[in-house]
Scaffold this motif. Sequence first.
Motif, PDB file in Angstrom:
ATOM      1  N   GLY A   1     105.323   7.966 111.435  1.00  8.84           N
ATOM      2  CA  GLY A   1     106.331   6.908 111.470  1.00  8.84           C
ATOM      3  C   GLY A   1     105.704   5.532 111.566  1.00  8.84           C
ATOM      4  N   LEU A   2     104.681   5.403 112.418  1.00  2.97           N
ATOM      5  CA  LEU A   2     103.982   4.118 112.539  1.00  2.97           C
ATOM      6  C   LEU A   2     103.278   3.744 111.243  1.00  2.97           C
ATOM      7  CD1 LEU A   2     102.512   4.404 116.159  1.00  2.97           C
ATOM      8  CD2 LEU A   2     104.349   2.893 115.370  1.00  2.97           C
ATOM      9  N   GLU A   3     102.676   4.728 110.583  1.00  6.68           N
ATOM     10  CA  GLU A   3     102.006   4.479 109.305  1.00  6.68           C
ATOM     11  C   GLU A   3     103.016   4.030 108.248  1.00  6.68           C
ATOM     12  OE1 GLU A   3      99.834   7.166 105.922  1.00  6.68           O
ATOM     13  OE2 GLU A   3      99.420   7.675 108.021  1.00  6.68           O
ATOM     14  N   ARG A   4     104.142   4.715 108.186  1.00 10.09           N
ATOM     15  CA  ARG A   4     105.179   4.349 107.214  1.00 10.09           C
ATOM     16  C   ARG A   4     105.759   2.964 107.524  1.00 10.09           C
ATOM     17  NH1 ARG A   4     108.734   9.888 106.520  1.00 10.09           N
ATOM     18  NH2 ARG A   4     107.231  10.977 105.199  1.00 10.09           N
ATOM     19  N   PHE A   5     105.916   2.658 108.816  1.00 14.07           N
ATOM     20  CA  PHE A   5     106.458   1.362 109.194  1.00 14.07           C
ATOM     21  C   PHE A   5     105.503   0.239 108.776  1.00 14.07           C
ATOM     22  CE2 PHE A   5     107.380  -2.051 112.305  1.00 14.07           C
ATOM     23  CZ  PHE A   5     108.678  -2.321 111.912  1.00 14.07           C
ATOM     24  N   GLU A   6     104.212   0.450 108.962  1.00 13.97           N
ATOM     25  CA  GLU A   6     103.225  -0.538 108.515  1.00 13.97           C
ATOM     26  C   GLU A   6     103.306  -0.729 106.995  1.00 13.97           C
ATOM     27  OE1 GLU A   6     101.244  -2.697 110.119  1.00 13.97           O
ATOM     28  OE2 GLU A   6     102.251  -1.979 111.938  1.00 13.97           O
TER      29      GLU A   6
ATOM     30  N   LEU B   1     106.331  -2.846 106.324  1.00 12.37           N
ATOM     31  CA  LEU B   1     106.090  -4.257 106.612  1.00 12.37           C
ATOM     32  C   LEU B   1     105.246  -4.922 105.525  1.00 12.37           C
ATOM     33  CD1 LEU B   1     105.492  -4.242 110.484  1.00 12.37           C
ATOM     34  CD2 LEU B   1     107.549  -4.950 109.220  1.00 12.37           C
ATOM     35  N   THR B   2     104.253  -4.203 105.024  1.00 15.23           N
ATOM     36  CA  THR B   2     103.416  -4.740 103.953  1.00 15.23           C
ATOM     37  C   THR B   2     104.253  -4.992 102.698  1.00 15.23           C
ATOM     38  OG1 THR B   2     101.478  -3.600 104.833  1.00 15.23           O
ATOM     39  CG2 THR B   2     101.378  -4.298 102.521  1.00 15.23           C
ATOM     40  N   ALA B   3     105.095  -4.030 102.344  1.00 12.84           N
ATOM     41  CA  ALA B   3     105.963  -4.188 101.174  1.00 12.84           C
ATOM     42  C   ALA B   3     106.939  -5.348 101.381  1.00 12.84           C
ATOM     43  CB  ALA B   3     106.724  -2.892 100.903  1.00 12.84           C
TER      44      ALA B   3
ATOM     45  N   ARG C   1     105.110  -8.666 100.903  1.00 16.50           N
ATOM     46  CA  ARG C   1     104.908  -8.938  99.469  1.00 16.50           C
ATOM     47  C   ARG C   1     106.207  -9.421  98.838  1.00 16.50           C
ATOM     48  NH1 ARG C   1     101.781  -4.093  99.175  1.00 16.50           N
ATOM     49  NH2 ARG C   1     103.648  -3.045  98.440  1.00 16.50           N
ATOM     50  N   ARG C   2     107.294  -8.770  99.163  1.00 15.71           N
ATOM     51  CA  ARG C   2     108.601  -9.102  98.593  1.00 15.71           C
ATOM     52  C   ARG C   2     109.025 -10.512  98.993  1.00 15.71           C
ATOM     53  NH1 ARG C   2     112.122  -6.383  95.041  1.00 15.71           N
ATOM     54  NH2 ARG C   2     114.173  -7.200  95.464  1.00 15.71           N
ATOM     55  N   LEU C   3     108.857 -10.854 100.266  1.00 16.86           N
ATOM     56  CA  LEU C   3     109.232 -12.183 100.732  1.00 16.86           C
ATOM     57  C   LEU C   3     108.354 -13.264 100.101  1.00 16.86           C
ATOM     58  CD1 LEU C   3     109.945 -11.478 104.506  1.00 16.86           C
ATOM     59  CD2 LEU C   3     111.612 -11.820 102.665  1.00 16.86           C
ATOM     60  N   ALA C   4     107.097 -12.938  99.844  1.00 13.11           N
ATOM     61  CA  ALA C   4     106.182 -13.902  99.238  1.00 13.11           C
ATOM     62  C   ALA C   4     106.592 -14.248  97.812  1.00 13.11           C
ATOM     63  CB  ALA C   4     104.755 -13.367  99.260  1.00 13.11           C
TER      64      ALA C   4
END
Length: 147
Positions: free
Chosen positions: A106-111, A114-116, A119-122
């Motif tokens: 779950g922590l790995e997927r959450f990270e 957040l990365t995605a 990128r999307r917000l950028a």
Amino acid sequence: MQKRSRRLNVYFDPEIHRQLEARAVRRDISKSALVETAVLSFLTDDDAERQEAATSRRLDRLSRQMAGLEEDVSILAETLTLFIRFWLTSTPPLPESGRAAAKALGLERFEGFLTALERRLATGDRFLRERQREIAARQEPRGDEPA
């Protein structure tokens, strides 16, 4: 009864037209609204009336933007609610022996999420705008279909 606007065709020097388009985009208003405000400002001799006209235009624009934001927030709230309901009703409880591995995954997927998201917000593009474009594209008649 609401007044209906009347159409008027005007011609601008290409540089003035470019500036008009740029200003309309920056202020998130139509070129017509921008030109109407400028003409009204020019025609109004009284500074108070001119200020009131400009303020009225800005308030109208803000009202339209707030209505759009209200719709977006409503869609997001409904989306989140449906997701939570789906998740709560379809996710079985984990046995004690699998909880540590599930937490790590779950922590790995959450990270990754957040990365995605970063990128999307950028890119500046937003899901709701993208979705609205997709819906509009589906609703537009294609060249081989009658309008």
